[in-house]
Scaffold this motif. Structure first.
Motif, PDB file in Angstrom:
ATOM      1  N   LEU A 324       0.830  -1.206   0.000  1.00 31.21           N
ATOM      2  CA  LEU A 324       0.000   0.000   0.000  1.00 31.21           C
ATOM      3  C   LEU A 324       0.863   1.255   0.000  1.00 31.21           C
ATOM      4  O   LEU A 324       0.575   2.213  -0.727  1.00 31.21           O
ATOM      5  CB  LEU A 324      -0.924  -0.001   1.220  1.00 31.21           C
ATOM      6  CG  LEU A 324      -1.914  -1.156   1.336  1.00 31.21           C
ATOM      7  CD1 LEU A 324      -2.679  -1.063   2.648  1.00 31.21           C
ATOM      8  CD2 LEU A 324      -2.881  -1.165   0.156  1.00 31.21           C
ATOM      9  N   MET A 325       1.931   1.230   0.798  1.00 26.39           N
ATOM     10  CA  MET A 325       2.825   2.387   0.841  1.00 26.39           C
ATOM     11  C   MET A 325       3.500   2.608  -0.505  1.00 26.39           C
ATOM     12  O   MET A 325       3.630   3.752  -0.964  1.00 26.39           O
ATOM     13  CB  MET A 325       3.866   2.195   1.939  1.00 26.39           C
ATOM     14  CG  MET A 325       3.319   2.355   3.347  1.00 26.39           C
ATOM     15  SD  MET A 325       4.624   2.418   4.595  1.00 26.39           S
ATOM     16  CE  MET A 325       5.045   0.680   4.728  1.00 26.39           C
ATOM     17  N   MET A 353      -0.573   6.614   8.619  1.00 23.83           N
ATOM     18  CA  MET A 353      -1.427   5.922   9.581  1.00 23.83           C
ATOM     19  C   MET A 353      -2.201   4.812   8.871  1.00 23.83           C
ATOM     20  O   MET A 353      -2.790   5.028   7.816  1.00 23.83           O
ATOM     21  CB  MET A 353      -2.416   6.900  10.219  1.00 23.83           C
ATOM     22  CG  MET A 353      -1.767   7.909  11.145  1.00 23.83           C
ATOM     23  SD  MET A 353      -1.132   7.152  12.654  1.00 23.83           S
ATOM     24  CE  MET A 353      -2.653   6.592  13.403  1.00 23.83           C
ATOM     25  N   PHE A 354      -2.200   3.625   9.458  1.00 21.13           N
ATOM     26  CA  PHE A 354      -2.972   2.507   8.928  1.00 21.13           C
ATOM     27  C   PHE A 354      -4.295   2.449   9.699  1.00 21.13           C
ATOM     28  O   PHE A 354      -4.381   1.897  10.793  1.00 21.13           O
ATOM     29  CB  PHE A 354      -2.187   1.200   9.070  1.00 21.13           C
ATOM     30  CG  PHE A 354      -1.007   1.121   8.153  1.00 21.13           C
ATOM     31  CD1 PHE A 354      -1.095   0.454   6.942  1.00 21.13           C
ATOM     32  CD2 PHE A 354       0.190   1.747   8.479  1.00 21.13           C
ATOM     33  CE1 PHE A 354      -0.009   0.391   6.076  1.00 21.13           C
ATOM     34  CE2 PHE A 354       1.283   1.686   7.623  1.00 21.13           C
ATOM     35  CZ  PHE A 354       1.179   1.010   6.426  1.00 21.13           C
ATOM     36  N   GLN A 355      -5.337   3.058   9.102  1.00 23.16           N
ATOM     37  CA  GLN A 355      -6.611   3.208   9.793  1.00 23.16           C
ATOM     38  C   GLN A 355      -7.508   1.985   9.665  1.00 23.16           C
ATOM     39  O   GLN A 355      -8.320   1.710  10.545  1.00 23.16           O
ATOM     40  CB  GLN A 355      -7.354   4.439   9.246  1.00 23.16           C
ATOM     41  CG  GLN A 355      -6.564   5.732   9.398  1.00 23.16           C
ATOM     42  CD  GLN A 355      -7.288   6.916   8.806  1.00 23.16           C
ATOM     43  OE1 GLN A 355      -8.511   6.939   8.676  1.00 23.16           O
ATOM     44  NE2 GLN A 355      -6.545   7.952   8.439  1.00 23.16           N
ATOM     45  N   LYS A 356      -7.374   1.262   8.554  1.00 21.63           N
ATOM     46  CA  LYS A 356      -8.253   0.128   8.314  1.00 21.63           C
ATOM     47  C   LYS A 356      -7.528  -0.881   7.425  1.00 21.63           C
ATOM     48  O   LYS A 356      -6.902  -0.491   6.445  1.00 21.63           O
ATOM     49  CB  LYS A 356      -9.546   0.595   7.623  1.00 21.63           C
ATOM     50  CG  LYS A 356     -10.534  -0.513   7.292  1.00 21.63           C
ATOM     51  CD  LYS A 356     -11.759   0.043   6.587  1.00 21.63           C
ATOM     52  CE  LYS A 356     -12.664  -1.082   6.084  1.00 21.63           C
ATOM     53  NZ  LYS A 356     -13.144  -1.952   7.163  1.00 21.63           N
ATOM     54  N   VAL A 382      -2.094  11.878  -0.771  1.00 17.62           N
ATOM     55  CA  VAL A 382      -2.664  10.686  -1.395  1.00 17.62           C
ATOM     56  C   VAL A 382      -3.662  10.066  -0.426  1.00 17.62           C
ATOM     57  O   VAL A 382      -3.320   9.745   0.710  1.00 17.62           O
ATOM     58  CB  VAL A 382      -1.569   9.660  -1.763  1.00 17.62           C
ATOM     59  CG1 VAL A 382      -2.208   8.435  -2.427  1.00 17.62           C
ATOM     60  CG2 VAL A 382      -0.533  10.282  -2.697  1.00 17.62           C
ATOM     61  N   HIS A 383      -4.867   9.917  -0.899  1.00 20.38           N
ATOM     62  CA  HIS A 383      -5.943   9.345  -0.091  1.00 20.38           C
ATOM     63  C   HIS A 383      -6.251   7.940  -0.594  1.00 20.38           C
ATOM     64  O   HIS A 383      -6.389   7.714  -1.797  1.00 20.38           O
ATOM     65  CB  HIS A 383      -7.196  10.216  -0.181  1.00 20.38           C
ATOM     66  CG  HIS A 383      -8.349   9.717   0.628  1.00 20.38           C
ATOM     67  ND1 HIS A 383      -9.371   8.971   0.091  1.00 20.38           N
ATOM     68  CD2 HIS A 383      -8.630   9.843   1.948  1.00 20.38           C
ATOM     69  CE1 HIS A 383     -10.247   8.672   1.034  1.00 20.38           C
ATOM     70  NE2 HIS A 383      -9.814   9.188   2.165  1.00 20.38           N
ATOM     71  N   SER A 384      -6.329   6.997   0.324  1.00 18.87           N
ATOM     72  CA  SER A 384      -6.570   5.602  -0.027  1.00 18.87           C
ATOM     73  C   SER A 384      -7.877   5.143   0.596  1.00 18.87           C
ATOM     74  O   SER A 384      -8.122   5.349   1.788  1.00 18.87           O
ATOM     75  CB  SER A 384      -5.410   4.728   0.485  1.00 18.87           C
ATOM     76  OG  SER A 384      -5.732   3.358   0.392  1.00 18.87           O
ATOM     77  N   MET A 395     -14.499   3.097   2.212  1.00 18.80           N
ATOM     78  CA  MET A 395     -13.962   3.304   3.552  1.00 18.80           C
ATOM     79  C   MET A 395     -12.505   3.754   3.429  1.00 18.80           C
ATOM     80  O   MET A 395     -11.720   3.137   2.705  1.00 18.80           O
ATOM     81  CB  MET A 395     -14.034   2.012   4.368  1.00 18.80           C
ATOM     82  CG  MET A 395     -15.439   1.466   4.563  1.00 18.80           C
ATOM     83  SD  MET A 395     -16.374   2.402   5.782  1.00 18.80           S
ATOM     84  CE  MET A 395     -15.513   1.942   7.282  1.00 18.80           C
ATOM     85  N   THR A 396     -12.136   4.831   4.135  1.00 16.75           N
ATOM     86  CA  THR A 396     -10.760   5.313   4.121  1.00 16.75           C
ATOM     87  C   THR A 396      -9.848   4.340   4.848  1.00 16.75           C
ATOM     88  O   THR A 396     -10.167   3.864   5.940  1.00 16.75           O
ATOM     89  CB  THR A 396     -10.664   6.701   4.780  1.00 16.75           C
ATOM     90  OG1 THR A 396     -11.415   7.644   4.011  1.00 16.75           O
ATOM     91  CG2 THR A 396      -9.207   7.165   4.851  1.00 16.75           C
ATOM     92  N   THR A 397      -8.699   4.037   4.240  1.00 19.38           N
ATOM     93  CA  THR A 397      -7.710   3.166   4.878  1.00 19.38           C
ATOM     94  C   THR A 397      -6.446   3.929   5.266  1.00 19.38           C
ATOM     95  O   THR A 397      -5.851   3.663   6.299  1.00 19.38           O
ATOM     96  CB  THR A 397      -7.321   2.007   3.949  1.00 19.38           C
ATOM     97  OG1 THR A 397      -6.731   2.529   2.743  1.00 19.38           O
ATOM     98  CG2 THR A 397      -8.541   1.170   3.578  1.00 19.38           C
ATOM     99  N   ASN A 398      -6.010   4.866   4.443  1.00 19.93           N
ATOM    100  CA  ASN A 398      -4.779   5.609   4.702  1.00 19.93           C
ATOM    101  C   ASN A 398      -4.863   7.007   4.106  1.00 19.93           C
ATOM    102  O   ASN A 398      -5.590   7.237   3.143  1.00 19.93           O
ATOM    103  CB  ASN A 398      -3.555   4.922   4.074  1.00 19.93           C
ATOM    104  CG  ASN A 398      -3.345   3.511   4.530  1.00 19.93           C
ATOM    105  OD1 ASN A 398      -3.920   2.588   3.976  1.00 19.93           O
ATOM    106  ND2 ASN A 398      -2.523   3.332   5.537  1.00 19.93           N
TER     107      ASN A 398
END
Length: 448
Positions: A324-325, A353-356, A382-384, A395-398
């Protein structure tokens, strides 16, 4: 949240490095905070790191067996400690590991790490650091009497990365090392270093600080980890810094624009930008024109979609955080390249931050946007987010923040809406957290 930094450490007096908040490691490579324990172990091959992780967790290398493997992990719940006091304390050297990336002695590995400019892909380094950080934490929490660990250790935060070498050669061996430097009840801070072979000596290239969290065997709830006992003044300072880092992260989070209104100075900045875009012929709120050498923020976006296949799974059958990074970093670099019109170089990376977690089979949507510019600097966000094939809810993950530098001066970026104005101010905060500007020199910087 304390600003994390990918800093370019000084190797001569002509270059000064940006720092973020408390993330101010020594610029002298001989005074790095990571412990020097090279005699403690023999390096393992970088390709074997994930194999060792699978062995520790007890998961199958075959995707068709993943459900059975996860069911077997439920039986490990009884091995979990009911309190931290019931776990034996560990020393920093107990978790120390060295990993070898033999780009020079095994050239067949190079292509995976190579850019078109014959430099090292930084996104690949992020992947290796993520795997190493998890393995280090498993060394800290190892149960000698158990074949498999009952813990599920996952990355919570990429807190700090410092570059302290002019360039990375794709033709010389690389060595990673690291250890646990701070421990809470269920979380651990990991310090890692990266070295590259020059002559007969491995020279410092990179320092990194990750924060990991321990979960139960099914990755459903928190789990206690072994306490850490510092054994020297240097180790005590590392531990104290970890405590300070935790407090700074909490304080920074409370000041987020998602929770608090902008400051008076920030509000003035946005209002002046708005006034500068009014059409002087009509002087109407609805009529907006761009100032010279400027771009609307909405026109600076780049997006991508990733189908999350089993190949990119981690040991817990979610998408690997390092992957992901890498994908986010490469999209951010492409956005900066497209905006600035030249190949940019990364000078700073903020907290990741790993939110999900991202499930296998998800659709991963990545959206990059230039949110602040100044001179030849480009701040990219960058929005993931993910959506399952069955459920279209996103759903936001990072959220990632990257500071790039272009070879030439870039246009100003202007927000149109209130939401874009908040993105602009957030990007400005990230940029301003660099205490000292960087002089652009290609050989001090890395590409995707």
């Amino acid at each position: 949240m304390r600003r994390a930094a990918l800093r370019l450490c000084t190797l001569n007096k002509g270059l000064r490095a940006p720092v973020r908040g408390l993330a101010q490691g020594s610029q002298d490579p001989k005074k790095k905070s990571v412990l020097r324990m090279h005699e403690a172990c023999s390096p393992i091959h970088v390709n074997h790191v994930r194999d060792k992780l699978r062995e520790i967790v007890g998961v199958s290398t075959n995707w068709r067996d993943h459900v059975k493997a996860m069911e077997e992990r439920k039986l490990l719940q009884s091995l979990l400690a009911q309190s931290q006091e019931g776990l034996p304390p560990r020393r920093m050297k107990d978790s120390y590991i060295e990993v070898l990336l033999p780009l020079g002695s095994q050239p067949e590995l190079r292509e995976k790490y190579l850019t078109v400019q014959n430099t090292i892909r930084f996104g690949r380094i992020l992947e290796d650091l993520d795997s190493l950080g998890v393995l280090i934490c498993y060394m800290h929490t190892k149960i000698n009497s158990a074949k498999m660990s009952p813990l599920s250790i996952v990355t919570a935060l990429v807190d700090k990365i410092d570059m302290c070498k002019r360039s990375l050669s794709p033709e010389q061996d690389i060595k990673f090392s690291g250890h646990v430097s701070w421990v809470g009840k269920t979380s651990m801070e990991v310090k890692m270093q990266m070295f590259q072979l020059h002559g007969d000596e491995f020279c410092p290239v990179l320092d990194a600080t990750f924060v990991m969290v321990a979960r139960d065997s099914e990755n459903k709830g928190p789990a206690f980890v072994n306490p850490l006992i510092p054994e020297s003044p240097e180790e005590e300072e590392l531990f104290r810094q970890g405590e300070l880092n935790k407090g700074k992260r909490i304080a920074f989070s409370s000041a987020s624009l998602l929770k608090m209104a902008p400051s008076a100075e920030e509000r003035t900045t946005i209002h002046e930008m708005f006034l500068s875009t009014l059409d002087p012929k009509t002087i109407r709120f609805q009529s907006r024109v761009l100032p010279p050498n400027a771009v609307w923020m909405e026109d600076s976006k780049l997006k991508s979609l990733v189908v999350c296949h089993p190949q990119e799974r981690n040991i817990f059958n979610r998408i690997f955080g390092g992957f992901l990074m890498r994908k986010a970093y490469e999209l951010g670099w492409a956005a900066a390249c497209n905006f600035g019109g030249s190949r940019p170089f990364v000078v700073a990376v903020d907290d990741i931050m790993f939110q999900k977690p991202v499930e296998i089979g998800s659709l991963l949507f990545l959206s990059s946007q230039v949110c602040f510019t100044q001179s030849n600097y480009i701040q990219v966000r960058v929005h993931s987010e993910v959506a399952s094939l069955e459920n279209k809810e996103h759903m936001t993950t990072n959220v990632f923040h990257f500071t790039f530098m272009s070879e030439k001066e870039v246009p100003l970026v202007f927000p149109k809406t209130y939401g874009e104005s908040m993105l602009y101010l957030d990007g400005q905060r990230h940029f301003n957290s660099m205490s000292v500007p960087v002089t652009l020199r290609k050989n001090y910087l890395v590409e995707p």
